[in-house]
Structure formats: structure tokens, C-alpha cells
Design a protein around this motif. Sequence first.
Motif, PDB file in Angstrom:
ATOM      1  N   ALA A  83      -4.992 -17.321  19.153  1.00 27.38           N
ATOM      2  CA  ALA A  83      -4.135 -16.889  17.895  1.00 27.38           C
ATOM      3  C   ALA A  83      -3.564 -17.483  16.154  1.00 27.38           C
ATOM      4  N   LEU A  84      -3.935 -18.990  16.920  1.00 25.27           N
ATOM      5  CA  LEU A  84      -3.243 -20.261  15.678  1.00 25.27           C
ATOM      6  C   LEU A  84      -4.993 -20.155  15.397  1.00 25.27           C
ATOM      7  N   PHE A  85      -5.801 -20.644  16.130  1.00 27.75           N
ATOM      8  CA  PHE A  85      -7.216 -20.678  15.756  1.00 27.75           C
ATOM      9  C   PHE A  85      -8.095 -19.875  14.389  1.00 27.75           C
ATOM     10  N   VAL A  86      -7.496 -18.415  15.071  1.00 26.89           N
ATOM     11  CA  VAL A  86      -8.967 -17.794  15.317  1.00 26.89           C
ATOM     12  C   VAL A  86      -9.188 -17.622  12.910  1.00 26.89           C
ATOM     13  N   LEU A  87      -7.598 -17.518  12.637  1.00 30.32           N
ATOM     14  CA  LEU A  87      -8.675 -17.795  10.929  1.00 30.32           C
ATOM     15  C   LEU A  87      -9.150 -19.065   9.965  1.00 30.32           C
ATOM     16  N   PRO A  88      -8.778 -20.427  11.052  1.00 34.64           N
ATOM     17  CA  PRO A  88      -9.809 -21.028  10.204  1.00 34.64           C
ATOM     18  C   PRO A  88     -11.301 -21.164  11.444  1.00 34.64           C
ATOM     19  N   MET A  89     -11.508 -20.443  12.186  1.00 35.70           N
ATOM     20  CA  MET A  89     -12.669 -20.146  12.916  1.00 35.70           C
ATOM     21  C   MET A  89     -13.561 -19.049  11.707  1.00 35.70           C
ATOM     22  N   THR A 100     -23.566 -18.209  14.312  1.00 31.11           N
ATOM     23  CA  THR A 100     -23.357 -19.755  14.624  1.00 31.11           C
ATOM     24  C   THR A 100     -22.225 -20.194  15.487  1.00 31.11           C
ATOM     25  N   VAL A 101     -21.955 -20.054  14.947  1.00 26.89           N
ATOM     26  CA  VAL A 101     -19.968 -20.523  15.484  1.00 26.89           C
ATOM     27  C   VAL A 101     -19.220 -19.315  16.495  1.00 26.89           C
ATOM     28  N   MET A 102     -20.288 -18.272  16.838  1.00 25.40           N
ATOM     29  CA  MET A 102     -20.211 -17.001  17.802  1.00 25.40           C
ATOM     30  C   MET A 102     -20.601 -18.375  19.019  1.00 25.40           C
ATOM     31  N   THR A 103     -21.978 -19.763  19.230  1.00 24.97           N
ATOM     32  CA  THR A 103     -22.104 -19.587  19.917  1.00 24.97           C
ATOM     33  C   THR A 103     -21.320 -21.029  20.136  1.00 24.97           C
ATOM     34  N   ALA A 104     -21.574 -21.750  19.377  1.00 25.82           N
ATOM     35  CA  ALA A 104     -20.654 -22.969  19.283  1.00 25.82           C
ATOM     36  C   ALA A 104     -19.219 -22.735  20.005  1.00 25.82           C
ATOM     37  N   SER A 105     -19.039 -21.912  20.041  1.00 23.84           N
ATOM     38  CA  SER A 105     -17.377 -21.319  20.047  1.00 23.84           C
ATOM     39  C   SER A 105     -17.595 -21.557  21.930  1.00 23.84           C
ATOM     40  N   LEU A 106     -18.751 -20.673  22.226  1.00 28.73           N
ATOM     41  CA  LEU A 106     -19.122 -20.399  23.343  1.00 28.73           C
ATOM     42  C   LEU A 106     -19.087 -21.391  24.353  1.00 28.73           C
ATOM     43  N   ALA A 107     -20.176 -22.317  23.999  1.00 27.26           N
ATOM     44  CA  ALA A 107     -20.571 -23.185  24.389  1.00 27.26           C
ATOM     45  C   ALA A 107     -19.189 -24.351  24.587  1.00 27.26           C
ATOM     46  N   VAL A 108     -18.416 -24.951  23.587  1.00 26.67           N
ATOM     47  CA  VAL A 108     -17.419 -25.117  23.825  1.00 26.67           C
ATOM     48  C   VAL A 108     -16.227 -24.848  25.208  1.00 26.67           C
ATOM     49  N   PRO A 140     -13.934 -12.809  18.368  1.00 29.15           N
ATOM     50  CA  PRO A 140     -13.472 -11.877  18.375  1.00 29.15           C
ATOM     51  C   PRO A 140     -14.067 -11.265  16.643  1.00 29.15           C
ATOM     52  N   ALA A 141     -13.434 -12.671  15.885  1.00 26.85           N
ATOM     53  CA  ALA A 141     -13.283 -11.952  14.491  1.00 26.85           C
ATOM     54  C   ALA A 141     -14.803 -12.247  13.898  1.00 26.85           C
ATOM     55  N   SER A 142     -15.488 -12.832  14.360  1.00 23.71           N
ATOM     56  CA  SER A 142     -16.554 -13.273  14.077  1.00 23.71           C
ATOM     57  C   SER A 142     -17.467 -12.333  14.372  1.00 23.71           C
ATOM     58  N   ALA A 143     -17.188 -11.371  15.410  1.00 19.07           N
ATOM     59  CA  ALA A 143     -18.260 -10.469  16.326  1.00 19.07           C
ATOM     60  C   ALA A 143     -18.070  -9.585  15.703  1.00 19.07           C
ATOM     61  N   THR A 144     -16.446  -9.008  15.355  1.00 18.12           N
ATOM     62  CA  THR A 144     -16.286  -7.740  14.238  1.00 18.12           C
ATOM     63  C   THR A 144     -16.757  -7.646  12.956  1.00 18.12           C
ATOM     64  N   ALA A 145     -16.422  -8.978  12.763  1.00 19.59           N
ATOM     65  CA  ALA A 145     -17.353  -9.039  11.487  1.00 19.59           C
ATOM     66  C   ALA A 145     -18.810  -9.512  10.996  1.00 19.59           C
ATOM     67  N   TYR A 146     -19.662  -9.543  12.208  1.00 21.39           N
ATOM     68  CA  TYR A 146     -21.562  -9.300  12.126  1.00 21.39           C
ATOM     69  C   TYR A 146     -21.616  -8.147  12.658  1.00 21.39           C
ATOM     70  N   ARG A 357     -14.344  -9.985   5.442  1.00 17.82           N
ATOM     71  CA  ARG A 357     -13.807  -9.192   6.865  1.00 17.82           C
ATOM     72  C   ARG A 357     -13.636  -9.811   7.640  1.00 17.82           C
ATOM     73  N   ALA A 358     -13.778 -11.326   7.663  1.00 16.32           N
ATOM     74  CA  ALA A 358     -14.028 -11.899   8.777  1.00 16.32           C
ATOM     75  C   ALA A 358     -12.442 -12.509   8.785  1.00 16.32           C
ATOM     76  N   GLN A 359     -11.587 -12.743   7.834  1.00 18.98           N
ATOM     77  CA  GLN A 359     -10.587 -13.061   7.329  1.00 18.98           C
ATOM     78  C   GLN A 359      -9.241 -11.984   7.910  1.00 18.98           C
ATOM     79  N   ALA A 360      -9.439 -10.571   7.173  1.00 20.09           N
ATOM     80  CA  ALA A 360      -9.164  -9.913   8.276  1.00 20.09           C
ATOM     81  C   ALA A 360      -9.010  -9.737   9.461  1.00 20.09           C
ATOM     82  N   SER A 361     -10.251  -9.532  10.298  1.00 20.77           N
ATOM     83  CA  SER A 361     -10.434  -9.548  11.217  1.00 20.77           C
ATOM     84  C   SER A 361      -9.652 -10.350  12.524  1.00 20.77           C
ATOM     85  N   ALA A 362      -9.655 -11.412  11.298  1.00 24.36           N
ATOM     86  CA  ALA A 362      -9.508 -12.661  12.069  1.00 24.36           C
ATOM     87  C   ALA A 362      -7.475 -12.448  12.256  1.00 24.36           C
ATOM     88  N   LEU A 363      -6.984 -11.959  11.320  1.00 23.64           N
ATOM     89  CA  LEU A 363      -5.702 -12.341  10.931  1.00 23.64           C
ATOM     90  C   LEU A 363      -5.375 -10.865  12.059  1.00 23.64           C
TER      91      LEU A 363
END
Length: 425
Positions: A83-89, A100-108, A140-146, A357-363
Motif C-alpha cells: 500500500a505504501l509503495f504502490v504509488l511510487p511504483m 519493465t517495472v512489473m518484471t523488476a518487481s517480481l524479480a525482487v 497491481p497498478a502497472s498491470a491494470t494500466a498496461y 491511469r497508473a496513478q489512478a490504479s495505484a491509488l
Amino acid sequence: MSPASTGASTVVGAAAPAPVVDSRVAPGGPGYRRMSFALFLAGVATFALLYSTQALLPLISGDFGVAASEASWTVAAATGGLALFVLPMSALSERFGRRTVMTASLAVAVTVGLLVPFAPSLTSLIVLRAVQGAALAGLPASATAYLAEEVTPKALITAIGLFVAGNSVGGMSGRVVTGWVAQEWGWRVAVGVIGVIAVGCAVAFRLLLPAPKNFVPGSLRPRVLARTVRDHLSDPLLRRLYAIGALFMTVFGGVYTVIGYRLTEAPFGLPQGIIGSIFLVYLVGTASASTAGRLVGRLGRRGALYAAGGTTTAGLVLSLADSLPLVLLGLVLITAGFFAGHAVASSAVSKTATKGRAQASALYQSSYYVGSSAGSTVGAVAFHAGGWAGTVGVGLLAVLGVVTITVFGSRAARVAARRVAVPVN
């Protein structure tokens, strides 16, 4: 040749403007199945990792000698980190791309998942889980925006429903697998197995997901991001959808954090493997999320939310019984109502936001997982104070909030329609 004839020949000979080609895919179109399956796998990995300790809380409590309210932080820390990091991501995905972001997120996240089994104390386990949740925030936010950028509008709710269905499968399989593995080899081996499964999902996701065709890089300037967030938060419909997502997740987080404790106690006394298998009811969530589009088509968005809230309420009431079949039926209804409501609300956010859209989904995701953290913690505290009835009471209050917000939204829509209908002198 007269000037008139010259002009006419020029017009006739002019090249017609090239037709605009819509590169977004539709069901049955090239790449749609690969895209859907890739994001389905991402959803599986996300929920399997995010809630990997939830079915194991009684064992974790016993291992570290702590109460349910303390062990529940291994769930709340992960969802709180997300919840805290979804908006920056989401801001990073606007600049560097969704894939790119989804791949890096899953890797970590999968890397941390392989470290979780070796946590020497409850505190270190909670810290690792918080880091894991923060890493998963890129999904989550990147997937819905994608999906909003790459599929046709008519197919959006179905595509997002499939992603949510992946969430339900991940949540189910993670809990079922951990339940049976933990019964034989303990909770540490169980979460390690989930980490290995998530690695496989992450690799397949990256190999299958098509490169984006409609992504346009945005700005990382804080002022631009703040303006976009302010615009979204000033939209009354988006605010209502964010609150609805949080309240639905409060119910779900509380119920599934505490249910393991209830089923280990009298009159049920179930072993860990059987308790893990209880989460097979997530298959109901897979179906209800996937069919949310048809539900909206029949009842409208607000009608679908009423139906989801009513189904969840019926499940909460049934779960109060001391009969295992009725408790299971209650969990089925709670799960179906939750996933339907979540799919309807999250897809409505993507349709409502025309920019950022990414920010809307992130919120939405941020409020959604704040609800999860609140549900996990408050539900466990309520269980400690008043038993299962206390947890159910928290859930019923949350559903009442969903219904109240939806009623308010219906009235606001009617008032707005009347204003449009009245001519302005």
C-alpha cells in the motif's frame, strides 16, 4: 488549363490521410491469449507471495510463542508495504514502462521469498515480509494500466477480471500448498515452496508478456505526479471506488487471517493440511471475478456492487454457525462477493481515469491494501476480544460502508442527471 481545373485536379490527386489503426487487442486477437495468461501468472505469483504466511499463522504463533494479533503482522506488513509503495511504483511505470517495472518487481519479490524461510525471529520475518510487499507494489497498478492501454475498452473488464482471477488462484494455491507442506515439514519449508513456485511464474510471465505498443512515457517530476494524484482524489467517483475497494478488502483480510485460528479450535479441531484445503473456495473467486463483466452488463455497476455486498453479508452471517458445512458455505459466499466487488470497482477505476491511469490504479491498490492491513490487524484483535463473532462484526460494518457509499453514489448520479436535463437560460 484554367485555375479552377488546376485546383480540382490538385484536390483529386491529393493523398488521402492514412487511416488510424487501433493496435489494441481484443479477445481472439493476436497476442491476447499470451497477454492474458502472462498477467494471470503475475497475479498468481503476487497473491501466493503476498499471503504466503496467512494460512500458517497458528504455526507461526506456536513457533515464536506469540498471539494471533502479533503473528498477523506477517500479513499486515506485506500488504502495508504494498500500500505504501504502490504509488511510487506506478510513477516509475509511467516513466520506464509497465512491463519493465512489473518484471523488476517480481524479480525482487521472489528473491525475498527465498529468504523468508530463514528468518530467525518474528521481527526479522515481519521486516522481510514488508520488503516483499513493497516489491510487489509494482504489479497491481502497472498491470491494470498496461491492460487499459493494450486491450480494447469493451474487453477491459474481462481482461482485468482474468488478472484478478489469477490473484484468486495464487491466493488459493499458496494457502493449500502451504497447509499440506507445513503439516509434514513445518511453515518454513512451506513458504520456501511458495517462493520456488513464484520463481517459475515470474520467468514464464517475462517470456510471455508481449511488448507494449501503446505506452507513452510520462514524467517523473514530483509536481506533475502530485497534480495527477490531486486530480484523481478530487474526482468524487474515484474517491468512492477507492473506499469501496478498501472496505471489501477489510472484510476479506479479516476473515482469512483469522479463519485458521477458528478452525483449529473447538468444535472443529482441524489439522493444518485440511485448513489449507479450505482455501480451495478461492476457485469461486476465480469464477466470480471472471464473470464480473456479465454481471455489470445485467445490473449496471452499482447493481453489481449491491449484489456483491449482499452475497458477502450472507456469507458472514452463515459463517457464525458451529457447523463446518455452513462455515464453508459462508466462506464461498464471502469469497464470491469479494472478488466480484473488487473486479467491478478496479475496472471502473481504469475506465473512469482518462489520464494518469497508473496513478489512478495505484491509488485504488493503495486503499485496497490499506484495507487488507486493517482487516488483518483489526480482525485478529476482534477475534482475540470477542471470538469469531467479533471478526464477523468488523466485516459486517465494512459491508455496510460499501452499501452506504454505493447508495450515495446512486443519488449523486441522479442529481447530476437532473442538472444536465434542466436547460440553462
